[in-house]
Design a protein around this motif. Sequence first.
Motif, PDB file in Angstrom:
ATOM      1  N   LYS A 153       0.917  -1.019   0.013  1.00 33.46           N
ATOM      2  CA  LYS A 153       0.458   0.335   0.055  1.00 33.46           C
ATOM      3  C   LYS A 153       0.937   1.301  -0.235  1.00 33.46           C
ATOM      4  O   LYS A 153       1.280   2.454  -0.694  1.00 33.46           O
ATOM      5  N   GLY A 154       1.987   1.548   0.583  1.00 38.10           N
ATOM      6  CA  GLY A 154       2.968   2.337   0.670  1.00 38.10           C
ATOM      7  C   GLY A 154       3.322   2.515  -0.807  1.00 38.10           C
ATOM      8  O   GLY A 154       3.916   3.831  -0.987  1.00 38.10           O
ATOM      9  N   GLY A 155       3.974   1.434  -1.221  1.00 36.54           N
ATOM     10  CA  GLY A 155       4.933   1.132  -2.570  1.00 36.54           C
ATOM     11  C   GLY A 155       4.135   1.915  -3.257  1.00 36.54           C
ATOM     12  O   GLY A 155       4.588   2.521  -4.322  1.00 36.54           O
ATOM     13  N   GLY A 182       3.539   5.948  -2.588  1.00 35.86           N
ATOM     14  CA  GLY A 182       4.600   6.608  -2.990  1.00 35.86           C
ATOM     15  C   GLY A 182       5.358   6.299  -4.857  1.00 35.86           C
ATOM     16  O   GLY A 182       6.147   7.457  -5.361  1.00 35.86           O
ATOM     17  N   GLY A 183       4.428   5.384  -5.378  1.00 42.17           N
ATOM     18  CA  GLY A 183       4.783   5.451  -7.003  1.00 42.17           C
ATOM     19  C   GLY A 183       3.843   6.189  -7.868  1.00 42.17           C
ATOM     20  O   GLY A 183       4.330   6.702  -8.427  1.00 42.17           O
ATOM     21  N   ALA A 184       3.034   6.401  -6.740  1.00 37.73           N
ATOM     22  CA  ALA A 184       1.967   7.509  -7.940  1.00 37.73           C
ATOM     23  C   ALA A 184       2.743   8.561  -7.739  1.00 37.73           C
ATOM     24  O   ALA A 184       2.439   9.328  -8.663  1.00 37.73           O
ATOM     25  N   VAL A 185       2.467   9.095  -6.538  1.00 40.26           N
ATOM     26  CA  VAL A 185       3.319  10.565  -6.206  1.00 40.26           C
ATOM     27  C   VAL A 185       5.033  11.158  -7.004  1.00 40.26           C
ATOM     28  O   VAL A 185       5.040  11.818  -7.776  1.00 40.26           O
ATOM     29  N   GLY A 186       5.651   9.577  -7.149  1.00 40.18           N
ATOM     30  CA  GLY A 186       6.843  10.105  -7.783  1.00 40.18           C
ATOM     31  C   GLY A 186       6.681   9.941  -8.892  1.00 40.18           C
ATOM     32  O   GLY A 186       7.603  10.672 -10.101  1.00 40.18           O
ATOM     33  N   LEU A 219      14.253   8.586 -17.212  1.00 38.89           N
ATOM     34  CA  LEU A 219      14.410   9.251 -15.937  1.00 38.89           C
ATOM     35  C   LEU A 219      13.279   9.335 -15.057  1.00 38.89           C
ATOM     36  O   LEU A 219      13.167   9.604 -14.051  1.00 38.89           O
ATOM     37  N   VAL A 220      11.988   9.262 -16.311  1.00 38.12           N
ATOM     38  CA  VAL A 220      10.436   8.638 -15.250  1.00 38.12           C
ATOM     39  C   VAL A 220      10.905   7.801 -14.314  1.00 38.12           C
ATOM     40  O   VAL A 220      10.211   8.320 -13.516  1.00 38.12           O
ATOM     41  N   THR A 221      10.394   6.897 -15.575  1.00 41.42           N
ATOM     42  CA  THR A 221      10.286   6.086 -14.062  1.00 41.42           C
ATOM     43  C   THR A 221      11.207   5.368 -12.770  1.00 41.42           C
ATOM     44  O   THR A 221      11.266   4.800 -12.180  1.00 41.42           O
ATOM     45  N   SER A 222      12.840   6.108 -13.351  1.00 43.49           N
ATOM     46  CA  SER A 222      13.796   5.763 -12.288  1.00 43.49           C
ATOM     47  C   SER A 222      13.119   6.631 -10.825  1.00 43.49           C
ATOM     48  O   SER A 222      13.364   6.661  -9.725  1.00 43.49           O
ATOM     49  N   GLY A 223      12.371   8.241 -11.392  1.00 46.02           N
ATOM     50  CA  GLY A 223      12.612   8.270 -10.220  1.00 46.02           C
ATOM     51  C   GLY A 223      10.707   7.948 -10.052  1.00 46.02           C
ATOM     52  O   GLY A 223      10.566   8.074  -8.779  1.00 46.02           O
ATOM     53  N   ALA A 224       9.994   6.837 -10.222  1.00 41.69           N
ATOM     54  CA  ALA A 224       9.108   6.888  -9.608  1.00 41.69           C
ATOM     55  C   ALA A 224       9.472   5.706  -9.121  1.00 41.69           C
ATOM     56  O   ALA A 224       8.592   5.704  -8.098  1.00 41.69           O
ATOM     57  N   ALA A 255      11.857   4.512  -7.903  1.00 42.36           N
ATOM     58  CA  ALA A 255      12.927   5.458  -6.365  1.00 42.36           C
ATOM     59  C   ALA A 255      11.611   5.235  -5.198  1.00 42.36           C
ATOM     60  O   ALA A 255      11.970   5.309  -3.938  1.00 42.36           O
ATOM     61  N   ALA A 256      10.772   6.051  -5.697  1.00 45.71           N
ATOM     62  CA  ALA A 256       9.650   6.931  -4.917  1.00 45.71           C
ATOM     63  C   ALA A 256       9.199   5.081  -4.401  1.00 45.71           C
ATOM     64  O   ALA A 256       8.635   5.754  -2.767  1.00 45.71           O
ATOM     65  N   CYS A 257       8.807   4.798  -5.369  1.00 52.68           N
ATOM     66  CA  CYS A 257       8.101   3.770  -5.053  1.00 52.68           C
ATOM     67  C   CYS A 257       8.153   2.399  -3.022  1.00 52.68           C
ATOM     68  O   CYS A 257       8.319   2.220  -2.439  1.00 52.68           O
ATOM     69  N   ILE A 258      10.175   2.587  -3.301  1.00 57.35           N
ATOM     70  CA  ILE A 258      11.221   1.987  -2.909  1.00 57.35           C
ATOM     71  C   ILE A 258      10.879   2.629  -1.364  1.00 57.35           C
ATOM     72  O   ILE A 258      10.935   1.868  -0.717  1.00 57.35           O
TER      73      ILE A 258
END
Length: 188
Positions: free
Chosen positions: A12-14, A17-21, A50-55, A57-60
């Motif tokens: 749930k947290g991932g 975070g992935g959506a926000v990232g 670059l876009v998927t890396s940000g998402a 990283a935020a997910c993890i």
Amino acid sequence: MKILTQEEEEVKGGLKGGAVGLCVSLGLSFVAQRYSQFYRNLTLPLKAFLVTSGATAACIISAERAGLNYERQKYGYYKPVIHHDPGRSALTVAKDFVSENRYSVVCGSWALAMVGSIAYTSRNKYLTVSQKVVQARMMAQALTIALILATAGLSMGDKRERKIPAGSYQWKEMVAAEERKMNKVSVK
């Protein structure tokens, strides 16, 4: 109400975070596409990376924090009492901050190094875009490795300075805290 397991809480947290990232990465990508000639010259696969890396990283990071929060809620959180000495030097305060937040410092410095090295290499008009990206990555990587070695040296230095092993009196603090709790309950 269903009680979530740790794995469900992390998922749930991932996802949050992935959506926000993803939103932040896409927003930054749109801004860079509009205002940066350097970014417009990048290939589509590199922009997608670059876009998927940000998402990612935020997910993890978000999943890890959700798991830690779950454990803290379930098992409690013990934070030893920190005695602030007003006579400590600025160097000691900085060393303590770096040793407590070493991963955040390394990740933040890597991001700053990437931005700085991209800005530095973008001024060279004789390099192609791909050469500039490679040069920027190498500079940031070198700085990050140097920073990792410095934080490792700081943590080794911290272990050498301690005369008493870390946590040797934690059990006394925990027992005293439990006794205070029991005394409050028995008084009422």
